[in-house]
Design a protein around this motif. Structure first.
Motif, PDB file in Angstrom:
ATOM      1  N   CYS A 189       0.841  -1.192   0.000  1.00 40.07           N
ATOM      2  CA  CYS A 189       0.000   0.000   0.000  1.00 40.07           C
ATOM      3  C   CYS A 189       0.878   1.245   0.000  1.00 40.07           C
ATOM      4  O   CYS A 189       1.766   1.385   0.854  1.00 40.07           O
ATOM      5  N   LEU A 190       0.639   2.112  -0.930  1.00 37.83           N
ATOM      6  CA  LEU A 190       1.410   3.346  -1.063  1.00 37.83           C
ATOM      7  C   LEU A 190       0.726   4.408  -0.201  1.00 37.83           C
ATOM      8  O   LEU A 190      -0.416   4.778  -0.458  1.00 37.83           O
ATOM      9  N   VAL A 191       1.444   4.911   0.807  1.00 37.46           N
ATOM     10  CA  VAL A 191       0.826   5.661   1.898  1.00 37.46           C
ATOM     11  C   VAL A 191       1.143   7.145   1.781  1.00 37.46           C
ATOM     12  O   VAL A 191       2.276   7.537   1.468  1.00 37.46           O
ATOM     13  N   GLY A 192       0.134   7.977   2.067  1.00 34.19           N
ATOM     14  CA  GLY A 192       0.312   9.421   2.101  1.00 34.19           C
ATOM     15  C   GLY A 192       0.465   9.925   3.520  1.00 34.19           C
ATOM     16  O   GLY A 192       1.122   9.296   4.352  1.00 34.19           O
ATOM     17  N   HIS A 196      -3.713   5.318   7.997  1.00 33.78           N
ATOM     18  CA  HIS A 196      -4.971   4.631   8.273  1.00 33.78           C
ATOM     19  C   HIS A 196      -5.956   4.925   7.137  1.00 33.78           C
ATOM     20  O   HIS A 196      -6.406   6.064   6.988  1.00 33.78           O
ATOM     21  N   TRP A 197      -6.251   3.929   6.340  1.00 33.31           N
ATOM     22  CA  TRP A 197      -7.221   4.097   5.267  1.00 33.31           C
ATOM     23  C   TRP A 197      -8.623   3.894   5.819  1.00 33.31           C
ATOM     24  O   TRP A 197      -8.839   3.128   6.763  1.00 33.31           O
ATOM     25  N   ARG A 198      -9.597   4.573   5.211  1.00 36.59           N
ATOM     26  CA  ARG A 198     -10.959   4.582   5.750  1.00 36.59           C
ATOM     27  C   ARG A 198     -11.914   3.796   4.846  1.00 36.59           C
ATOM     28  O   ARG A 198     -11.886   3.943   3.619  1.00 36.59           O
ATOM     29  N   PHE A 199     -12.753   3.011   5.501  1.00 38.85           N
ATOM     30  CA  PHE A 199     -13.734   2.194   4.785  1.00 38.85           C
ATOM     31  C   PHE A 199     -15.054   2.202   5.547  1.00 38.85           C
ATOM     32  O   PHE A 199     -15.114   2.601   6.708  1.00 38.85           O
ATOM     33  N   MET A 200     -16.107   1.721   4.873  1.00 35.57           N
ATOM     34  CA  MET A 200     -17.401   1.497   5.507  1.00 35.57           C
ATOM     35  C   MET A 200     -17.675  -0.006   5.506  1.00 35.57           C
ATOM     36  O   MET A 200     -17.624  -0.655   4.450  1.00 35.57           O
ATOM     37  N   GLU A 201     -17.933  -0.548   6.684  1.00 32.17           N
ATOM     38  CA  GLU A 201     -18.288  -1.955   6.802  1.00 32.17           C
ATOM     39  C   GLU A 201     -19.512  -2.081   7.695  1.00 32.17           C
ATOM     40  O   GLU A 201     -19.512  -1.604   8.829  1.00 32.17           O
ATOM     41  N   GLU A 202     -20.557  -2.707   7.149  1.00 28.68           N
ATOM     42  CA  GLU A 202     -21.809  -2.900   7.886  1.00 28.68           C
ATOM     43  C   GLU A 202     -22.347  -1.572   8.424  1.00 28.68           C
ATOM     44  O   GLU A 202     -22.811  -1.485   9.555  1.00 28.68           O
ATOM     45  N   GLY A 203     -22.235  -0.532   7.610  1.00 28.98           N
ATOM     46  CA  GLY A 203     -22.780   0.768   7.967  1.00 28.98           C
ATOM     47  C   GLY A 203     -21.952   1.569   8.938  1.00 28.98           C
ATOM     48  O   GLY A 203     -22.371   2.652   9.359  1.00 28.98           O
ATOM     49  N   LYS A 204     -20.772   1.110   9.300  1.00 27.84           N
ATOM     50  CA  LYS A 204     -19.923   1.815  10.253  1.00 27.84           C
ATOM     51  C   LYS A 204     -18.579   2.153   9.620  1.00 27.84           C
ATOM     52  O   LYS A 204     -18.039   1.374   8.827  1.00 27.84           O
ATOM     53  N   GLN A 205     -18.041   3.316  10.000  1.00 29.43           N
ATOM     54  CA  GLN A 205     -16.735   3.718   9.491  1.00 29.43           C
ATOM     55  C   GLN A 205     -15.642   2.920  10.173  1.00 29.43           C
ATOM     56  O   GLN A 205     -15.681   2.705  11.391  1.00 29.43           O
ATOM     57  N   ARG A 206     -14.666   2.501   9.395  1.00 31.24           N
ATOM     58  CA  ARG A 206     -13.553   1.723   9.937  1.00 31.24           C
ATOM     59  C   ARG A 206     -12.234   2.290   9.433  1.00 31.24           C
ATOM     60  O   ARG A 206     -12.088   2.569   8.246  1.00 31.24           O
ATOM     61  N   LEU A 208      -8.309   1.463   8.911  1.00 26.44           N
ATOM     62  CA  LEU A 208      -7.447   0.292   8.787  1.00 26.44           C
ATOM     63  C   LEU A 208      -6.018   0.746   8.521  1.00 26.44           C
ATOM     64  O   LEU A 208      -5.753   1.455   7.545  1.00 26.44           O
ATOM     65  N   ARG A 209      -5.098   0.345   9.377  1.00 30.35           N
ATOM     66  CA  ARG A 209      -3.698   0.714   9.193  1.00 30.35           C
ATOM     67  C   ARG A 209      -3.083  -0.123   8.077  1.00 30.35           C
ATOM     68  O   ARG A 209      -3.197  -1.352   8.067  1.00 30.35           O
ATOM     69  N   VAL A 210      -2.435   0.560   7.122  1.00 25.00           N
ATOM     70  CA  VAL A 210      -1.796  -0.128   5.999  1.00 25.00           C
ATOM     71  C   VAL A 210      -0.320   0.248   5.954  1.00 25.00           C
ATOM     72  O   VAL A 210       0.108   1.217   6.589  1.00 25.00           O
ATOM     73  N   LYS A 211       0.442  -0.509   5.200  1.00 24.65           N
ATOM     74  CA  LYS A 211       1.871  -0.206   5.063  1.00 24.65           C
ATOM     75  C   LYS A 211       2.369  -0.670   3.709  1.00 24.65           C
ATOM     76  O   LYS A 211       1.756  -1.501   3.031  1.00 24.65           O
ATOM     77  N   GLN A 234      -5.007   4.839  -1.881  1.00 28.59           N
ATOM     78  CA  GLN A 234      -6.327   5.392  -1.570  1.00 28.59           C
ATOM     79  C   GLN A 234      -6.202   6.907  -1.637  1.00 28.59           C
ATOM     80  O   GLN A 234      -5.510   7.524  -0.829  1.00 28.59           O
ATOM     81  N   LEU A 235      -6.891   7.514  -2.622  1.00 26.34           N
ATOM     82  CA  LEU A 235      -6.756   8.939  -2.865  1.00 26.34           C
ATOM     83  C   LEU A 235      -8.095   9.523  -3.301  1.00 26.34           C
ATOM     84  O   LEU A 235      -8.958   8.810  -3.830  1.00 26.34           O
ATOM     85  N   PRO A 236      -8.291  10.838  -3.110  1.00 21.42           N
ATOM     86  CA  PRO A 236      -9.517  11.495  -3.596  1.00 21.42           C
ATOM     87  C   PRO A 236      -9.624  11.416  -5.112  1.00 21.42           C
ATOM     88  O   PRO A 236      -8.621  11.316  -5.831  1.00 21.42           O
TER      89      PRO A 236
END
Length: 293
Positions: A189-192, A196-206, A208-211, A234-236
């Motif tokens: 994962c190429l990190v800025g 911590h990348w952000r996701f939605m799982e089961e309606g909740k924000q999560r 996740l630490r990546v490297k 993960q970018l806009p």
């Protein structure tokens, strides 16, 4: 017209704390102020003020009436200011701040258009990813991305952005595509600025630490690295939309994508009436709208 007579005098008396002070501010005699307030009370058939030789105070009815009248007078002042602004040209110094890459690529082109239209405004702009103290630094305006934390400022939503996870066809052919956020642990994962990348799982924000093998604060560099097959980003959308459109990047994990988040104009309370700030914010809102499409 009878309904307005005495209202201004009444509000000024309450604000100033005395008939004499109110008369000085209005530029009329104390007797005239007193007469207008008396006539107002007679017309309403209600006592608004308790009067003694030392001070005045509001009755319960006077407190309620004052609150409504104060709002009305404030509204009239705002209306007069709005009309006056139509015949004025903004001028003076406008000090602002914006994130480095977003400011360089999207904010400053709008600022240059603004300067061409309003040449009497001098712009001081600091591009930084640090959340500067607007009041202490004397800033008129800040552009902020994402979720706001500073509730003491006034904010206006300019547009929205969406975060995309994506990788090049070359990378995916060699390493396969992740099907859930947890599978990113097996990928580069190429990190800025945020690991911590952000996701939605089961309606909740999560979060996740990546490297991975690249950590860089430049979105443009991360896009180029992803296009070259070095990893997942993960970018806009304004960084990756063009590369996704022509197939150089492939969107991933779309079922876990967060809803759109805001791009905001933030300013201290005493700046929101400034014509130079209002006109720039209006222009930014109009021209930045396209990046949310």
């Amino acid at each position: 017209m009878m309904k307005w007579e005495g209202v201004t005098e009444f509000v000024y008396v309450v604000d100033a704390g005395s008939f004499t002070s109110a008369a000085k501010q209005l530029g009329i005699s104390t007797a005239q102020v007193s007469r207008q307030v008396n006539e107002l009370e007679n017309r309403l058939n209600t006592k608004l003020l308790y009067r003694t030789t030392r001070k005045i105070s509001l009755t319960e009815e006077g407190r309620i009436f004052y609150q409504h009248c104060r709002q009305v007078l404030d509204g009239l002042e705002d209306a007069e200011r709005a009309i006056s602004n139509l015949h004025m040209s903004p001028q003076g110094i406008l000090k602002m701040t914006a994130p480095v890459i977003f400011g360089d690529q999207y904010v400053m082109p709008v600022v240059l258009d603004y300067m061409q239209q309003y040449p009497e405004v001098e712009i001081i702009c600091e591009l930084t990813n640090q959340p500067l103290d607007l009041v202490h630094g004397g800033y008129d305006l800040a552009i902020r991305l994402g979720h706001l934390k500073d509730s003491s400022m006034m904010a206006r939503l300019l547009t929205n952005r969406t975060l995309h996870v994506c990788a090049s066809p070359e990378y995916l052919s060699r390493h396969g595509a992740p099907h859930t956020p947890n599978e990113l642990a097996q990928h580069n994962c190429l990190v800025g600025n945020n690991s911590h990348w952000r996701f939605m799982e089961e309606g909740k924000q999560r979060g996740l630490r990546v490297k991975g093998t690249l950590n860089c604060g430049s979105g443009s560099v991360l896009v180029e690295a992803a296009i070259r097959g070095l990893g997942i980003v993960q970018l806009p959308g304004y960084y990756v939309d063009a590369a996704i459109a022509d197939g150089r990047l492939i969107p991933l994990l779309q079922a876990y994508q967060e809803p759109k988040e805001g791009i905001w104009a933030l300013y201290p309370h005493n700046r929101h009436q400034s014509l130079k700030v209002k006109l720039l914010v209006d222009m930014l809102a109009t021209q930045l709208l396209s990046i949310s499409q």
